[in-house]
Design an enzyme around this catalytic site. Structure first.
Site, PDB file in Angstrom:
ATOM      1  N   THR A  10       0.821  -1.208   0.000  1.00  0.00           N
ATOM      2  CA  THR A  10       0.000   0.000   0.000  1.00  0.00           C
ATOM      3  C   THR A  10       0.856   1.258   0.000  1.00  0.00           C
ATOM      4  O   THR A  10       0.469   2.279  -0.569  1.00  0.00           O
ATOM      5  CB  THR A  10      -0.932   0.000   1.233  1.00  0.00           C
ATOM      6  OG1 THR A  10      -1.727  -1.177   1.166  1.00  0.00           O
ATOM      7  CG2 THR A  10      -1.838   1.206   1.269  1.00  0.00           C
ATOM      8  N   LYS A  29       2.121  -8.310  12.840  1.00  0.00           N
ATOM      9  CA  LYS A  29       0.943  -7.517  12.490  1.00  0.00           C
ATOM     10  C   LYS A  29      -0.233  -8.077  13.292  1.00  0.00           C
ATOM     11  O   LYS A  29      -0.529  -9.262  13.201  1.00  0.00           O
ATOM     12  CB  LYS A  29       0.660  -7.599  10.985  1.00  0.00           C
ATOM     13  CG  LYS A  29      -0.502  -6.735  10.555  1.00  0.00           C
ATOM     14  CD  LYS A  29      -0.633  -6.595   9.056  1.00  0.00           C
ATOM     15  CE  LYS A  29      -1.788  -5.651   8.749  1.00  0.00           C
ATOM     16  NZ  LYS A  29      -1.984  -5.379   7.329  1.00  0.00           N
ATOM     17  N   THR A  73       2.293  -4.313   4.474  1.00  0.00           N
ATOM     18  CA  THR A  73       2.320  -4.604   5.911  1.00  0.00           C
ATOM     19  C   THR A  73       1.961  -6.057   6.242  1.00  0.00           C
ATOM     20  O   THR A  73       2.385  -6.566   7.274  1.00  0.00           O
ATOM     21  CB  THR A  73       1.341  -3.684   6.672  1.00  0.00           C
ATOM     22  OG1 THR A  73       0.047  -3.807   6.087  1.00  0.00           O
ATOM     23  CG2 THR A  73       1.802  -2.244   6.626  1.00  0.00           C
ATOM     24  N   ASP A  74       1.207  -6.692   5.336  1.00  0.00           N
ATOM     25  CA  ASP A  74       0.663  -8.013   5.707  1.00  0.00           C
ATOM     26  C   ASP A  74       1.738  -9.025   6.100  1.00  0.00           C
ATOM     27  O   ASP A  74       1.565  -9.794   7.037  1.00  0.00           O
ATOM     28  CB  ASP A  74      -0.174  -8.587   4.557  1.00  0.00           C
ATOM     29  CG  ASP A  74      -1.428  -7.779   4.305  1.00  0.00           C
ATOM     30  OD1 ASP A  74      -1.698  -6.839   5.078  1.00  0.00           O
ATOM     31  OD2 ASP A  74      -2.150  -8.075   3.332  1.00  0.00           O
TER      32      ASP A  74
HETATM   33  N1  ASP Z   1      -2.073  -6.127   1.241  1.00  0.00           N
HETATM   34  C1  ASP Z   1      -1.102  -5.091   1.432  1.00  0.00           C
HETATM   35  C2  ASP Z   1       0.269  -5.725   1.499  1.00  0.00           C
HETATM   36  O1  ASP Z   1       0.631  -6.300   2.472  1.00  0.00           O
HETATM   37  C3  ASP Z   1      -1.401  -4.297   2.632  1.00  0.00           C
HETATM   38  C4  ASP Z   1      -0.434  -3.194   2.935  1.00  0.00           C
HETATM   39  O2  ASP Z   1       0.446  -2.848   2.193  1.00  0.00           O
HETATM   40  O3  ASP Z   1      -0.579  -2.625   4.009  1.00  0.00           O
HETATM   41  O4  ASP Z   1       0.960  -5.657   0.543  1.00  0.00           O
END
Ligand code: ASP
Length: 460
Positions: free
Chosen positions: A106, A261, A182-183
């Protein structure tokens, strides 16, 4: 790629070309399921190649399967203005040099609210064009390694990233930032903690929960905090830098092997598990919360160990698990299994024979705990002792995902299971600790001010 086909590939690209259609064209699309009119939106490079995405007049975006399309006609053209200019970064010899590696997520994307399009190619270069404060912190150079959402990160990417970081460090960089989804940021943080050892400088992973043009976005602040850490802190470890409290008061720096997370949408989603975080970052100041971290030292030589055995699995135990799950892993040639067991590290008796068979066939089996906090203590109950007799090794207080990454890394280096055990149980970077602070979860992780705020609403 041509702007007019932005993000489209394979069958979807061929369909656009066949009907002379293009991105931002207001288009009538005939399909076997009816006719649709709308604007063709760009796609992300991570998207599939079987759909054309159309913004309907109602505001909805729909994906039309290319196989159903029988005709396309452009009746207008409405290009969204989404480009953020890449800015020339003002550099000066007084500022530390930081390299930002982009991997996707993201933090590397934004939304165009006029069209509703998710704009993909939001390069790290454009990113800092959008966050001019970065120029006060350091001389920033960027390199986009991948453009994936983080569920697509894996051993290949870990190795590429580790090597790129090693090269940048050997080239004399003062700090590293890794932009990441983040995932699975905690998986990558663990992988880097094992693969890049002895770093003389900070290696800081950062992401965002909300894309960079939303009013509540955490992208800019997270980037500012992460670059501040990479450029100016003396913590030469692999760290995750994200919101501490749900508000934008300060960021927390979490050790790469003790972080997870913990919330699917909060900006304060990352928590140090089983310990205290390493530091806070607020208004350009990094304040350590502990003093046992590895200090910045320019004369230290980085060691890159880019190994990973892919035939390793992480099994989350659930009641009534059947032995065939483990049998099939063994039959498929898996060389290592991490179990996330219940309580102190348990599984049901029904899987014991399968575990025994796995061990007989030379598969490394380690136990972690689903509770996340606490240790796999397998001496307490008979069942734990039975499992150990079968050859299951308790992985102390290593987090399940971290143990998974570490076992992949260990088996990537050697077949000798005694050596693997030695690697697994010798802490590299805090993944096993001697004890856990009883109040680590509540203190210093943004919990207390929020609890106070909550209580105040009752004491008006
Ligand atoms: N689905 C995304 C990822 O982990 C979520 C994010 O970037 O926060 O790539």
């Amino acid at each position: 790629m041509l702007e007019m086909f932005k993000g489209y590939k394979g069958a979807a690209l061929e369909t656009l070309q066949k009907y002379k259609a293009r991105v931002w064209g207001e288009t009538v699309i005939d399909t076997t399921r009816g006719t649709f009119t709308g604007i063709i939106l760009p796609r992300s490079e991570n998207d599939d190649d079987r759909h054309i995405v159309l913004k309907l007049e109602t505001g909805y975006n729909i994906g039309i399967t290319v196989g159903t399309i029988t005709g396309m006609r452009e009746i207008g053209y409405r290009k969204a203005n989404y480009k953020i200019p890449e800015k020339e970064f003002p550099t000066s010899p007084e500022k530390p040099n930081v390299r930002l590696f982009g991997t996707g997520g993201t933090i590397a994307s934004r939304l165009d609210y006029r069209t509703g399009a998710v704009i993909p190619a939001f390069s790290p270069g454009e990113l800092y064009g959008a966050v001019p404060e970065l120029a006060d912190i350091c001389n920033l150079t960027t390199e986009k390694l991948f453009g994936v959402f983080s569920e697509n990160m894996g051993p290949k990417e870990y190795k590429t990233l580790a090597k790129a970081i090693g090269e940048a460090i050997r080239g004399g960089i003062d700090g590293i930032v890794v932009g990441h989804g983040t995932d699975t940021m905690h998986h990558t943080a663990a992988a880097l903690s094992f693969m890049v050892q002895n770093s003389p400088v900070p290696i800081v992973l950062v992401g965002s929960q909300r894309s960079s043009d939303r009013p509540s976005s955490d992208a800019a602040l997270n980037l500012i905090h992460a670059t501040t850490t990479a450029a100016h802190s003396d913590i030469a470890e692999v760290l995750v830098c994200m919101f501490g409290p749900t508000s934008d008061e300060y960021a927390l720096l979490h050790r790469g092997t003790r972080v997870r997370k913990m919330h699917s949408s909060y900006r304060s989603t990352f928590r140090t598990i089983g310990d205290f975080p390493v530091a806070t970052v607020q208004k350009g100041v990094v304040t350590p919360l502990r003093n046992d971290y590895r200090k910045r030292r320019i004369d230290r030589e980085v060691t890159v160990l880019p190994y990973f055995e892919e035939k390793v699995s992480l099994l989350y135990y659930y009641p009534n698990m059947m032995p065939d799950i483990i049998d099939s892993l063994v039959d498929k040639g898996y060389r290592g299994i991490i179990i996330a067991g219940t309580g102190l590290g348990h599984v049901n008796k029904a899987v014991y024979p399968a575990i025994e068979r796995a061990r007989r066939k030379g598969v490394a089996v380690y136990m972690t705990v689903q509770t996340l906090w606490g240790y796999a203590h397998m001496f307490v109950y008979d069942t734990g002792r039975d499992l150990m007799n079968l050859g299951v090794i308790p992985a102390e207080n290593m987090l399940p995902e971290v143990a998974y990454i570490k076992l992949g890394w260990a088996l990537g280096q050697t077949d000798d299971l005694d050596r693997v055990k030695e690697i697994m149980l010798t802490p590299v970077s805090g993944e096993i600790t001697r004890r856990e602070p009883y109040n680590g979860y509540l203190i210093l992780q943004g919990g207390v001010p929020e609890v106070e705020h909550f209580l105040k609403t009752f004491h008006k």
